[in-house]
Motif scaffolding. Structure first.
Motif, PDB file in Angstrom:
ATOM      1  N   MET A   5      22.114 -25.923 -42.340  1.00 47.60           N
ATOM      2  CA  MET A   5      20.918 -26.414 -41.643  1.00 47.60           C
ATOM      3  C   MET A   5      20.188 -25.219 -41.043  1.00 47.60           C
ATOM      4  SD  MET A   5      20.681 -29.259 -38.578  1.00 47.60           S
ATOM      5  CE  MET A   5      21.331 -30.534 -39.671  1.00 47.60           C
ATOM      6  N   PRO A   6      18.886 -25.013 -41.355  1.00 51.57           N
ATOM      7  CA  PRO A   6      18.172 -23.863 -40.826  1.00 51.57           C
ATOM      8  C   PRO A   6      18.139 -23.888 -39.313  1.00 51.57           C
ATOM      9  CG  PRO A   6      16.907 -24.958 -42.584  1.00 51.57           C
ATOM     10  CD  PRO A   6      18.063 -25.829 -42.267  1.00 51.57           C
ATOM     11  N   THR A   7      18.109 -22.711 -38.724  1.00 52.98           N
ATOM     12  CA  THR A   7      18.108 -22.622 -37.264  1.00 52.98           C
ATOM     13  C   THR A   7      16.768 -22.162 -36.709  1.00 52.98           C
ATOM     14  OG1 THR A   7      18.979 -20.370 -37.397  1.00 52.98           O
ATOM     15  CG2 THR A   7      20.571 -22.148 -37.144  1.00 52.98           C
ATOM     16  N   HIS A   8      15.826 -21.827 -37.591  1.00 56.05           N
ATOM     17  CA  HIS A   8      14.543 -21.361 -37.093  1.00 56.05           C
ATOM     18  C   HIS A   8      13.427 -21.987 -37.909  1.00 56.05           C
ATOM     19  CE1 HIS A   8      16.477 -18.377 -34.550  1.00 56.05           C
ATOM     20  NE2 HIS A   8      17.218 -18.061 -35.594  1.00 56.05           N
ATOM     21  N   ALA A   9      12.298 -22.243 -37.261  1.00 56.13           N
ATOM     22  CA  ALA A   9      11.114 -22.718 -37.957  1.00 56.13           C
ATOM     23  C   ALA A   9      10.500 -21.544 -38.723  1.00 56.13           C
ATOM     24  CB  ALA A   9      10.108 -23.288 -36.954  1.00 56.13           C
ATOM     25  N   PRO A  10       9.619 -21.813 -39.686  1.00 49.34           N
ATOM     26  CA  PRO A  10       8.988 -20.746 -40.443  1.00 49.34           C
ATOM     27  C   PRO A  10       8.327 -19.720 -39.534  1.00 49.34           C
ATOM     28  CG  PRO A  10       8.476 -22.893 -41.398  1.00 49.34           C
ATOM     29  CD  PRO A  10       9.195 -23.144 -40.119  1.00 49.34           C
TER      30      PRO A  10
ATOM     31  N   LEU B 174      25.412 -29.982 -24.039  1.00 56.57           N
ATOM     32  CA  LEU B 174      25.477 -29.319 -25.348  1.00 56.57           C
ATOM     33  C   LEU B 174      24.174 -28.591 -25.668  1.00 56.57           C
ATOM     34  CD1 LEU B 174      27.323 -32.043 -27.485  1.00 56.57           C
ATOM     35  CD2 LEU B 174      28.215 -29.797 -26.834  1.00 56.57           C
ATOM     36  N   SER B 175      23.044 -29.210 -25.287  1.00 57.96           N
ATOM     37  CA  SER B 175      21.766 -28.552 -25.566  1.00 57.96           C
ATOM     38  C   SER B 175      21.575 -27.327 -24.681  1.00 57.96           C
ATOM     39  CB  SER B 175      20.608 -29.546 -25.377  1.00 57.96           C
ATOM     40  OG  SER B 175      20.353 -29.792 -24.008  1.00 57.96           O
ATOM     41  N   ASP B 176      22.141 -27.333 -23.470  1.00 57.23           N
ATOM     42  CA  ASP B 176      22.092 -26.141 -22.619  1.00 57.23           C
ATOM     43  C   ASP B 176      22.933 -25.008 -23.199  1.00 57.23           C
ATOM     44  OD1 ASP B 176      20.362 -27.035 -20.650  1.00 57.23           O
ATOM     45  OD2 ASP B 176      21.951 -27.788 -19.343  1.00 57.23           O
ATOM     46  N   ARG B 177      23.995 -25.360 -23.897  1.00 56.61           N
ATOM     47  CA  ARG B 177      24.902 -24.345 -24.446  1.00 56.61           C
ATOM     48  C   ARG B 177      24.485 -23.877 -25.838  1.00 56.61           C
ATOM     49  NH1 ARG B 177      26.728 -20.698 -26.174  1.00 56.61           N
ATOM     50  NH2 ARG B 177      28.900 -19.956 -26.336  1.00 56.61           N
TER      51      ARG B 177
ATOM     52  N   ARG C  27      18.407 -26.777 -28.097  1.00 55.93           N
ATOM     53  CA  ARG C  27      17.883 -28.141 -28.250  1.00 55.93           C
ATOM     54  C   ARG C  27      17.793 -28.558 -29.719  1.00 55.93           C
ATOM     55  NH1 ARG C  27      18.796 -27.560 -22.946  1.00 55.93           N
ATOM     56  NH2 ARG C  27      17.155 -26.442 -21.841  1.00 55.93           N
ATOM     57  N   ARG C  28      17.426 -27.588 -30.575  1.00 58.15           N
ATOM     58  CA  ARG C  28      17.119 -27.920 -31.966  1.00 58.15           C
ATOM     59  C   ARG C  28      18.293 -28.569 -32.706  1.00 58.15           C
ATOM     60  NH1 ARG C  28      16.719 -25.530 -37.253  1.00 58.15           N
ATOM     61  NH2 ARG C  28      14.763 -26.168 -38.237  1.00 58.15           N
ATOM     62  N   PRO C  29      19.490 -27.965 -32.701  1.00 59.35           N
ATOM     63  CA  PRO C  29      20.579 -28.596 -33.449  1.00 59.35           C
ATOM     64  C   PRO C  29      20.945 -29.982 -32.926  1.00 59.35           C
ATOM     65  CG  PRO C  29      21.387 -26.745 -32.141  1.00 59.35           C
ATOM     66  CD  PRO C  29      19.907 -26.673 -32.121  1.00 59.35           C
TER      67      PRO C  29
ATOM     68  N   LEU D  29      18.247 -32.454 -34.243  1.00 62.34           N
ATOM     69  CA  LEU D  29      18.325 -32.703 -35.686  1.00 62.34           C
ATOM     70  C   LEU D  29      19.578 -33.499 -36.061  1.00 62.34           C
ATOM     71  CD1 LEU D  29      17.041 -29.282 -37.122  1.00 62.34           C
ATOM     72  CD2 LEU D  29      15.766 -31.394 -36.720  1.00 62.34           C
ATOM     73  N   ILE D  30      20.697 -33.158 -35.464  1.00 66.94           N
ATOM     74  CA  ILE D  30      21.931 -33.910 -35.742  1.00 66.94           C
ATOM     75  C   ILE D  30      21.776 -35.361 -35.284  1.00 66.94           C
ATOM     76  CG2 ILE D  30      24.365 -34.139 -35.118  1.00 66.94           C
ATOM     77  CD1 ILE D  30      24.479 -31.061 -35.011  1.00 66.94           C
ATOM     78  N   SER D  31      21.133 -35.532 -34.156  1.00 64.46           N
ATOM     79  CA  SER D  31      20.923 -36.886 -33.653  1.00 64.46           C
ATOM     80  C   SER D  31      20.047 -37.696 -34.593  1.00 64.46           C
ATOM     81  CB  SER D  31      20.287 -36.827 -32.262  1.00 64.46           C
ATOM     82  OG  SER D  31      19.975 -38.112 -31.817  1.00 64.46           O
ATOM     83  N   LEU D  32      18.972 -37.087 -35.103  1.00 68.62           N
ATOM     84  CA  LEU D  32      18.108 -37.799 -36.045  1.00 68.62           C
ATOM     85  C   LEU D  32      18.868 -38.188 -37.308  1.00 68.62           C
ATOM     86  CD1 LEU D  32      14.803 -35.757 -35.701  1.00 68.62           C
ATOM     87  CD2 LEU D  32      15.093 -38.189 -35.201  1.00 68.62           C
ATOM     88  N   LEU D  33      19.734 -37.303 -37.779  1.00 67.46           N
ATOM     89  CA  LEU D  33      20.536 -37.607 -38.963  1.00 67.46           C
ATOM     90  C   LEU D  33      21.400 -38.837 -38.726  1.00 67.46           C
ATOM     91  CD1 LEU D  33      21.767 -36.965 -41.744  1.00 67.46           C
ATOM     92  CD2 LEU D  33      23.333 -35.393 -40.578  1.00 67.46           C
TER      93      LEU D  33
END
Length: 419
Positions: A1-6, A80-83, A86-88, A91-95
């Motif tokens: 899963m990519p970790t950065h936007a373009p 978890l988002s603090d550690r 936010r992005r992962p 995205l995992i939640s949406l999945l």
């Protein structure tokens, strides 16, 4: 899963795209729930092969389970988002949200529907990462305005979701689940290509299991002097709103004899006013009033609005009261803006997790309290018949929130916490 936007996107474009993604994420969450409102009771009956009374009990349990899961897991998602960023988490939640709707669409028995709603509640706790993302990318003076995205998503979803769910459900009872799954997974693909990480590496903090419980999250945030008072005010106002929302149809039907169509029109108007207030009105008033005065004004207007709902003699008067209440919507985002200033950049996720847990508690308690008050004041045992009693209770809770906010803001300054 990519970790950065373009990387071709400029900072301004990234910020705009990010806010757009967060809005869509919140909207998809509200739409997903709204799509199920018209069809879920009937769907439960078909799966359980029980009558309406037993289906109603299962419906209540499903709603409570959803709120309970959010209460338990919101602090975990915030920590978890603090550690890890936010992005992962988003995205995992949406999945898993998309997979959850697929499970419910294919559910052969009621047990699977319970499994699906439990997963919905868990993944719905990603709201904490979404609001923390808003805090990350917004300057402190713009946070309250940008938190209006939450209310705007609610407004749009409240208008479209139930209506679309009814139309889709008329075609096939399982179709709204498939549409909700498609929206979640499409948003996941959008986020993979558009969403950059907002939480800088230097602001990451150690993950602590102690802080992943609702009580632990509140204890950690209690070290900030203003947080407890403002959080209590927000919780009281949210509890009142849950009492109002859960008894709206009961009230209008009992007092005015409104039909399903009339209630649908009124609720759509309510959602539209919420949208206009959160997106437009707040951007005019917040810079002029500041977050403190906007919060106090919103709570005061909210109390007057709810009392007016309870006491108006004719149904048409509901609509002028709604217009007055547009100002009340600014209190929630102003409060969130104030709270976000009190904690460090490292703890924005923890703050949003604690707030989401409290909101879940009010979501569990509010419908029970509101419906019980309504049942008593419309029964033969009541000293007087008063269908609007839950709305008067909501007005009292807003006054309580207002008093608590005034006391808190007078006692401590609202200086932003150091990072």
């Amino acid at each position: 899963m990519p970790t950065h936007a373009p990387k071709s996107l400029s900072p301004a474009m990234k910020r705009s795209a990010s806010l757009g993604f967060i809005f869509i994420t919140l909207l998809v969450d509200v739409l997903g729930s709204g799509l199920l409102v018209p069809i879920l009771p009937g769907y439960i009956g078909r799966l359980s092969h029980h009558g309406i009374s037993a289906a109603a009990r299962d419906y209540g349990w499903l709603l409570s389970l959803y709120g309970a899961m959010q209460f338990l897991f919101a602090p975990l998602f915030g920590a978890l988002s603090d550690r890890y960023g936010r992005r992962p988490i988003l995205l995992i939640s949406l999945l898993f949200t998309g997979l959850d709707y697929i499970i419910m669409a294919l559910a052969p028995t009621l047990v699977w529907l319970y499994v699906g709603r439990i997963l919905s509640g868990i993944t719905g706790a990603s709201y904490t990462a979404a609001t923390a993302y808003i805090a990350d990318i917004s300057p402190p003076e713009k946070r309250a305005q940008n938190f209006g995205l939450v209310g705007a998503a609610f407004g749009v979803g409240f208008i479209i979701g139930p209506a679309a769910g009814g139309l889709l459900g008329a075609i096939n009872t399982r179709l709204p689940f498939w549409v909700a799954a498609g929206l979640s997974l499409a948003n996941l693909l959008y986020g993979l290509f558009v969403l950059p990480e907002s939480h800088a590496a230097e602001n990451r903090r150690r993950f602590s299991w102690r802080e992943t419980s609702p009580i632990g999250a509140m204890i950690v945030l209690g070290k900030y002097p203003i947080v407890w008072g403002l959080t209590g005010a927000l919780a009281a106002a949210n509890l009142g709103m849950q009492c109002l929302n859960s008894t709206w149809v009961l009230f209008t039907t009992a007092k005015f004899g409104w039909t399903v169509r009339e209630n649908g029109i009124a609720l759509a108007a309510f959602g539209l006013i919420a949208l206009v207030s959160q997106v437009g009105l707040s951007r005019l008033l917040l810079p002029q009033l500041g977050e403190r005065r906007a919060m106090l004004l919103g709570l005061g207007v909210g109390a007057i609005e709810c009392a007016a709902y309870a006491l108006v003699p004719s149904g048409w008067m509901i609509y002028p009261v709604m217009l007055l209440g547009a100002i009340g919507f600014i209190s929630g985002q102003a409060t969130q803006g104030l709270l976000s200033r009190q904690v460090s950049e490292r703890e924005q996720g923890a703050l949003q997790g604690a707030l989401a847990s409290l909101a879940s508690v009010t979501g569990i308690l509010g419908p029970v309290i509101g419906s019980s008050v309504f049942a008593y004041f419309t029964s033969a045992q009541a000293p007087m018949r008063l269908p609007g009693a839950p709305f008067l209770l909501t007005a009292v809770l807003n006054i309580l929130a207002l008093g608590l906010a005034v006391r808190t803001l007078r006692r401590k300054p609202t200086a932003r916490a150091k990072t």
